[in-house]
Design an enzyme around this catalytic site. Structure first.
Site, mmCIF file in Angstrom:
data_model
loop_
_atom_site.group_PDB
_atom_site.id
_atom_site.type_symbol
_atom_site.label_atom_id
_atom_site.label_comp_id
_atom_site.label_asym_id
_atom_site.label_seq_id
_atom_site.Cartn_x
_atom_site.Cartn_y
_atom_site.Cartn_z
ATOM 1 N N GLU A 172 4.677 16.109 7.609
ATOM 2 C CA GLU A 172 5.447 16.304 6.383
ATOM 3 C C GLU A 172 5.479 17.808 6.101
ATOM 4 O O GLU A 172 4.405 18.401 6.024
ATOM 5 C CB GLU A 172 4.813 15.551 5.221
ATOM 6 C CG GLU A 172 4.910 14.039 5.427
ATOM 7 C CD GLU A 172 4.363 13.214 4.268
ATOM 8 O OE1 GLU A 172 3.889 13.821 3.282
ATOM 9 O OE2 GLU A 172 4.404 11.990 4.355
ATOM 10 N N HIS A 225 8.444 11.930 0.630
ATOM 11 C CA HIS A 225 7.175 11.571 -0.024
ATOM 12 C C HIS A 225 7.267 11.729 -1.551
ATOM 13 O O HIS A 225 6.562 12.545 -2.143
ATOM 14 C CB HIS A 225 6.029 12.434 0.547
ATOM 15 C CG HIS A 225 4.668 11.820 0.327
ATOM 16 N ND1 HIS A 225 3.599 12.027 1.174
ATOM 17 C CD2 HIS A 225 4.185 11.007 -0.665
ATOM 18 C CE1 HIS A 225 2.532 11.385 0.725
ATOM 19 N NE2 HIS A 225 2.867 10.753 -0.403
ATOM 20 N N ARG A 274 1.108 6.005 4.390
ATOM 21 C CA ARG A 274 0.916 7.313 4.997
ATOM 22 C C ARG A 274 1.643 7.321 6.332
ATOM 23 O O ARG A 274 1.706 6.289 7.019
ATOM 24 C CB ARG A 274 -0.573 7.616 5.230
ATOM 25 C CG ARG A 274 -1.344 8.015 3.977
ATOM 26 C CD ARG A 274 -0.935 9.405 3.458
ATOM 27 N NE ARG A 274 -1.710 9.822 2.301
ATOM 28 C CZ ARG A 274 -1.342 9.648 1.028
ATOM 29 N NH1 ARG A 274 -0.202 9.061 0.730
ATOM 30 N NH2 ARG A 274 -2.111 10.090 0.044
HETATM 31 P P1 NDP Z 1 -5.527 0.201 -2.916
HETATM 32 O O1 NDP Z 1 -6.876 0.629 -2.479
HETATM 33 O O2 NDP Z 1 -5.392 -0.571 -4.176
HETATM 34 O O3 NDP Z 1 -4.831 -0.648 -1.770
HETATM 35 C C1 NDP Z 1 -5.003 -0.332 -0.433
HETATM 36 C C2 NDP Z 1 -4.809 -1.594 0.347
HETATM 37 O O4 NDP Z 1 -4.932 -1.251 1.732
HETATM 38 C C3 NDP Z 1 -5.862 -2.646 0.049
HETATM 39 O O5 NDP Z 1 -5.248 -3.783 -0.466
HETATM 40 C C4 NDP Z 1 -6.466 -2.941 1.412
HETATM 41 O O6 NDP Z 1 -6.540 -4.333 1.629
HETATM 42 C C5 NDP Z 1 -5.426 -2.393 2.363
HETATM 43 N N1 NDP Z 1 -6.029 -2.170 3.661
HETATM 44 C C6 NDP Z 1 -7.123 -1.455 3.984
HETATM 45 N N2 NDP Z 1 -7.383 -1.580 5.285
HETATM 46 C C7 NDP Z 1 -6.434 -2.397 5.779
HETATM 47 C C8 NDP Z 1 -6.156 -2.912 7.060
HETATM 48 N N3 NDP Z 1 -6.950 -2.617 8.097
HETATM 49 N N4 NDP Z 1 -5.080 -3.716 7.227
HETATM 50 C C9 NDP Z 1 -4.281 -4.004 6.180
HETATM 51 N N5 NDP Z 1 -4.508 -3.569 4.933
HETATM 52 C C10 NDP Z 1 -5.564 -2.769 4.749
HETATM 53 O O7 NDP Z 1 -4.657 1.527 -2.967
HETATM 54 P P2 NDP Z 1 -3.255 1.768 -3.683
HETATM 55 O O8 NDP Z 1 -2.454 0.527 -3.624
HETATM 56 O O9 NDP Z 1 -3.459 2.419 -4.978
HETATM 57 O O10 NDP Z 1 -2.627 2.877 -2.686
HETATM 58 C C11 NDP Z 1 -2.394 2.554 -1.351
HETATM 59 C C12 NDP Z 1 -1.949 3.758 -0.571
HETATM 60 O O11 NDP Z 1 -0.617 4.110 -0.913
HETATM 61 C C13 NDP Z 1 -2.728 5.046 -0.816
HETATM 62 O O12 NDP Z 1 -3.920 5.058 -0.076
HETATM 63 C C14 NDP Z 1 -1.762 6.103 -0.373
HETATM 64 O O13 NDP Z 1 -1.956 6.358 1.000
HETATM 65 C C15 NDP Z 1 -0.395 5.466 -0.559
HETATM 66 N N6 NDP Z 1 0.369 6.082 -1.643
HETATM 67 C C16 NDP Z 1 1.587 6.629 -1.341
HETATM 68 C C17 NDP Z 1 2.370 7.158 -2.330
HETATM 69 C C18 NDP Z 1 3.690 7.758 -2.018
HETATM 70 O O14 NDP Z 1 4.095 8.676 -2.709
HETATM 71 N N7 NDP Z 1 4.390 7.262 -1.015
HETATM 72 C C19 NDP Z 1 1.936 7.184 -3.739
HETATM 73 C C20 NDP Z 1 0.638 6.586 -3.937
HETATM 74 C C21 NDP Z 1 -0.092 6.055 -2.913
HETATM 75 P P3 NDP Z 1 -7.978 -5.010 1.755
HETATM 76 O O15 NDP Z 1 -8.613 -4.849 0.424
HETATM 77 O O16 NDP Z 1 -7.698 -6.405 2.140
HETATM 78 O O17 NDP Z 1 -8.656 -4.262 2.827
HETATM 79 C C1 DGY Z 2 -0.943 9.625 -3.410
HETATM 80 O O1 DGY Z 2 -1.267 9.749 -4.605
HETATM 81 O O2 DGY Z 2 -1.733 9.310 -2.524
HETATM 82 C C2 DGY Z 2 0.501 9.834 -3.062
HETATM 83 O O3 DGY Z 2 0.753 9.907 -1.728
HETATM 84 C C3 DGY Z 2 1.191 10.883 -3.851
HETATM 85 O O4 DGY Z 2 1.213 10.516 -5.191
#
Ligand code: NDP
Ligand code: DGY
Length: 328
Positions: free
Chosen positions: A274, A293, A245
């Site tokens: 955005e 995005h 984000r």
């Molecule tokens: P997950 O919940 O699987 O992964 C999120 C990760 O964030 C976890 O591994 C967690 O690690 C980590 N996290 C949380 N707090 C912290 C912290 N303080 N420091 C470091 N790491 C931290 O979610 P997804 O992988 O499915 O998605 C992740 C994010 O990607 C979404 O929330 C969204 O914002 C973004 N996204 C963007 C997209 C795009 O189009 N660019 C598309 C889809 C998603 P831990 O468990 O160790 O806390």
């Molecule tokens: C999400 O799903 O959070 C992405 O940012 C868009 O797919």
């Protein structure tokens, strides 16, 4: 539950993939009021559209806070977001009202990881600059010192947030000949063994990585995480990539780090705001690649996200198990 002969009211805040609309219309459960546009619903129209709704299907660009929930009123039992990220929703207010939330994890992991890898390679190997030079006549000859970038072979990659998407990125990067995979987050992950991931303190990740990929969720702890102090700990030759984000990054600090040569380059799929204004300083830098995005933007992924968000919504309306319910 649905009252006999009366359909429940659903407000959908944008045109969504047809796979989703088909499910909503076929169910015989709800009547859909759609913000029939590809552009975001204005706040006033959101507040109006949601009035009396039993269900709300929203996007990451809609701020769902107490004002929206109050405007919806007591009928509202489910909110389904067409995203895996849920930082746009005031979960404490939603919880207080006993409203269920659906989201779209997993189904967009591959597409987002793929895009992140594409962005990393484009940024590190300077693809947008190269394309521009071909078009503007800057390509005069094959030149030994021209448009050199950084390769993944023998490199150290640091992933901040080795969750679903972070792990999928790591899996895709390792075959490029990555030497070490570091990751940081709140807890070590057993599944990181698959990529020989080393759980390290953030400072270690910053000082030892040649590529840093941010794939964590946006939380109060990660907001502004990538700031002046963060960039100052990175190698001058390191490439920074963010597909989580925009507000995880302090963009003024990133601009300074890129402009001053504190870091080599940055690739961003997400920004604040955005869209990023076309006169934003980051867009003046050759070593910054900005995408609009598009992490999950493949035809099939968006179709599946549409269908899943509709299924979540219907399940919430009917009081049954959702395919993907957020627990909070
Ligand atoms: P997950 O919940 O699987 O992964 C999120 C990760 O964030 C976890 O591994 C967690 O690690 C980590 N996290 C949380 N707090 C912290 C912290 N303080 N420091 C470091 N790491 C931290 O979610 P997804 O992988 O499915 O998605 C992740 C994010 O990607 C979404 O929330 C969204 O914002 C973004 N996204 C963007 C997209 C795009 O189009 N660019 C598309 C889809 C998603 P831990 O468990 O160790 O806390
Ligand atoms: C999400 O799903 O959070 C992405 O940012 C868009 O797919």
């Amino acid at each position: 539950m649905q009252t006999v002969g009366k359909l429940m009211k659903v407000f959908v805040t944008r045109r969504i993939p047809p796979e989703g609309m088909k499910i909503l219309s076929a169910g015989g459960v709800c009547e859909v009021s759609l913000w029939d546009s590809d552009e975001p619903v204005q706040r006033a129209d959101l507040l109006k559209g949601v009035q009396g709704a039993h269900g709300l299907l929203c996007l990451l660009s809609d701020r769902i806070d107490a004002e929206v929930l109050d405007a919806a009123g007591p009928n509202l039992k489910v909110i389904s977001t067409l995203s895996v990220g849920f930082d746009h929703m005031a979960l404490d207010e939603i919880k207080k009202r006993g409203i269920r939330v659906g989201y779209t994890p997993d189904v967009l992991t591959d597409a987002t990881a793929e895009l992140t890898v594409a962005l990393l390679l484009s940024t590190a190997r300077r693809l947008p600059e190269g394309v521009e030079e071909v078009k503007n006549g800057g390509w005069s000859s094959w030149k030994p010192l021209w448009l050199c970038g950084y390769g993944l072979s023998h490199s150290t990659v640091g992933v901040i947030g080795l969750g679903r998407i972070g792990m999928a990125i790591a899996r895709r990067l390792m075959p490029f000949g990555v030497n070490r995979l570091l990751y940081s987050g709140r807890t070590a992950k057993a599944y990181a063994a698959e990529v020989n991931g080393e759980f390290v303190p953030l400072d270690t990740l910053l000082s030892e990585s040649d590529f840093i990929v941010v794939s964590c969720s946006l939380t109060p702890e990660t907001q502004g995480l990538c700031d002046k102090a963060f960039f100052s700990k990175m190698k001058k030759t390191a490439v920074f990539v963010n597909s989580s984000r925009g507000t995880v990054v302090n963009q003024e600090d990133l601009y300074e780090a890129l402009k001053s040569g504190q870091i080599a380059a940055a690739g961003l799929d997400v920004t604040t705001p955005e869209p990023l204004p076309t006169n934003h300083p980051l867009l003046t830098l050759k070593n910054c690649v900005v995408l609009p995005h598009i992490g999950s933007a493949t035809h099939s992924t968006r179709g599946i996200m549409g269908a899943l968000s509709a299924q979540n919504l219907l399940a919430g309306l009917q009081g049954t198990a959702m395919p993907s319910e957020l627990t909070f």
